[in-house]
Motif scaffolding. Sequence first.
Motif, short mmCIF file in Angstrom:
data_model
loop_
_atom_site.label_atom_id
_atom_site.label_comp_id
_atom_site.label_asym_id
_atom_site.label_seq_id
_atom_site.Cartn_x
_atom_site.Cartn_y
_atom_site.Cartn_z
N LYS A 67 0.82 -1.21 0.00
CA LYS A 67 0.00 0.00 0.00
C LYS A 67 0.86 1.26 0.00
O LYS A 67 0.62 2.19 -0.78
CB LYS A 67 -0.92 -0.01 1.21
CG LYS A 67 -1.83 1.21 1.30
CD LYS A 67 -2.73 1.13 2.53
CE LYS A 67 -3.62 2.37 2.64
NZ LYS A 67 -4.50 2.30 3.84
N THR A 68 1.87 1.30 0.86
CA THR A 68 2.71 2.48 0.99
C THR A 68 3.53 2.73 -0.27
O THR A 68 3.62 3.86 -0.76
CB THR A 68 3.65 2.35 2.20
OG1 THR A 68 2.88 2.10 3.37
CG2 THR A 68 4.47 3.61 2.40
N PHE A 69 4.16 1.70 -0.79
CA PHE A 69 4.96 1.83 -2.00
C PHE A 69 4.09 2.30 -3.16
O PHE A 69 4.47 3.20 -3.93
CB PHE A 69 5.62 0.49 -2.34
CG PHE A 69 6.63 0.56 -3.46
CD1 PHE A 69 7.97 0.73 -3.19
CD2 PHE A 69 6.22 0.44 -4.79
CE1 PHE A 69 8.91 0.79 -4.22
CE2 PHE A 69 7.15 0.50 -5.82
CZ PHE A 69 8.50 0.67 -5.53
N THR A 70 2.92 1.71 -3.31
CA THR A 70 2.02 2.06 -4.41
C THR A 70 1.54 3.50 -4.29
O THR A 70 1.46 4.22 -5.29
CB THR A 70 0.82 1.10 -4.46
OG1 THR A 70 1.29 -0.24 -4.57
CG2 THR A 70 -0.09 1.42 -5.64
N GLN A 71 1.24 3.94 -3.08
CA GLN A 71 0.81 5.32 -2.89
C GLN A 71 1.92 6.30 -3.24
O GLN A 71 1.67 7.37 -3.80
CB GLN A 71 0.35 5.53 -1.44
CG GLN A 71 -0.99 4.89 -1.11
CD GLN A 71 -1.37 5.08 0.34
OE1 GLN A 71 -0.52 5.34 1.20
NE2 GLN A 71 -2.66 4.95 0.65
N LYS A 72 3.16 5.95 -2.91
CA LYS A 72 4.28 6.85 -3.12
C LYS A 72 4.70 6.91 -4.59
O LYS A 72 4.95 7.98 -5.14
CB LYS A 72 5.47 6.41 -2.26
CG LYS A 72 6.72 7.26 -2.41
CD LYS A 72 6.49 8.67 -1.94
CE LYS A 72 7.75 9.53 -2.11
NZ LYS A 72 7.52 10.94 -1.78
N ILE A 73 4.75 5.76 -5.26
CA ILE A 73 5.28 5.69 -6.62
C ILE A 73 4.17 5.66 -7.67
O ILE A 73 4.34 6.11 -8.79
CB ILE A 73 6.19 4.45 -6.79
CG1 ILE A 73 7.32 4.50 -5.75
CG2 ILE A 73 6.79 4.37 -8.19
CD1 ILE A 73 8.19 5.73 -5.86
N GLY A 74 3.01 5.12 -7.30
CA GLY A 74 1.93 5.03 -8.27
C GLY A 74 1.80 3.67 -8.91
O GLY A 74 0.86 3.40 -9.66
N ILE A 75 2.76 2.79 -8.64
CA ILE A 75 2.72 1.41 -9.12
C ILE A 75 3.17 0.50 -7.98
O ILE A 75 3.82 0.96 -7.04
CB ILE A 75 3.62 1.19 -10.35
CG1 ILE A 75 5.06 1.63 -10.06
CG2 ILE A 75 3.08 1.90 -11.57
CD1 ILE A 75 6.03 1.36 -11.18
#
Length: 359
Positions: A115-123
Amino acid sequence: MQKDSQAEQRWHILVSRQASGSAPFFYAVTSTGIVCRPGCPSRLPRQENVRFFDHCEDAMKAGYRPCKRCRPLGSSHPHNGMVLTVCRLIEEDPAQARLSTLASACGYSPSHLQKTFTQKIGISPLEYAKGVRQLRAYRELGQGSSVTESLYAAGYQSASQFYTEFKEFSSLPAGSHRLAGRGEVITFAAAETSLGVLLIAASATGLCWISLGEDFAQQVQELQAHFANAQFCPPDPDFVDWLSQVVGFLDSPCEPLDLPLDIRGTLFQRQVWEALRSIPPGMTMDYQALAERIGKPTAARAVARACASNVLAVVIPCHRILRKDGGLSGYRWGVQRKAQLLEREQLRRTKEGSSKEND
């Protein structure tokens, strides 16, 4: 090309080794696969190998990895350290980028990391690993390596994985990237428009490239890289007329463009692009709605990748796709141009509606 173009200004900032000042940007180097911030102490790249991005995350979505020296993601946000660690682990071995392994290395739960990685990078981390493999595969194929050599050098675990993923981001068979248009004759021409420099190109079948930008030279480089072994020729009077029609289409995007197209893509990409072309001018849609329209409601991210692979600006109207919250999201040819195109279409739609009411 105007000397005060955005790309030229950004290149001069790189050469001077200055920070980007009031207009921050990032640059990616195609030969190394790394994205940096201006002022990075690394060796100055060749200009033809540089791509500019407004945001570091946009470069990472394209498969570039953040530089270890200048740290373009920064370190002020508490999650940036985790994002950098995940990126490093994936870059070291994209074939082993399992969510459980990454989460254990970072001290996060798998769901929290995802969730955190996806929110930060978009993927997601998995999609970032896929982007890293894709970028490496392109580079290997472009250097003349065989398909087998390229797939293992890029970090694919098997030929089936390579061919499955390759179809998602390439409109041509893998082997043809070594040929890169060999045997084709590509005609191209450019013009200054209200949306910047327009570059169009056509094969014997029809228009195969439409791009918008500030830097004519950079656009030509991208076109020639896409068709690296094709024969390029100057426009004849008939092709100049095509160019005029496309310019007119930019000014009045609600009018149909009656020109032949050479749309190259996988079956899935073609489904997405045809669905895009069915969206009326002045109307918009989000990725999820577009996925549902083609009967694949769980493929929103794959739909987004297909939109990003489009090389026919405006004609395949990926500018009509917004985020679910109504935000503009990204656009290959610049978010500002996306906003201008949508504004023009909406204005034209409003005028046509008023005209019908008066009738």
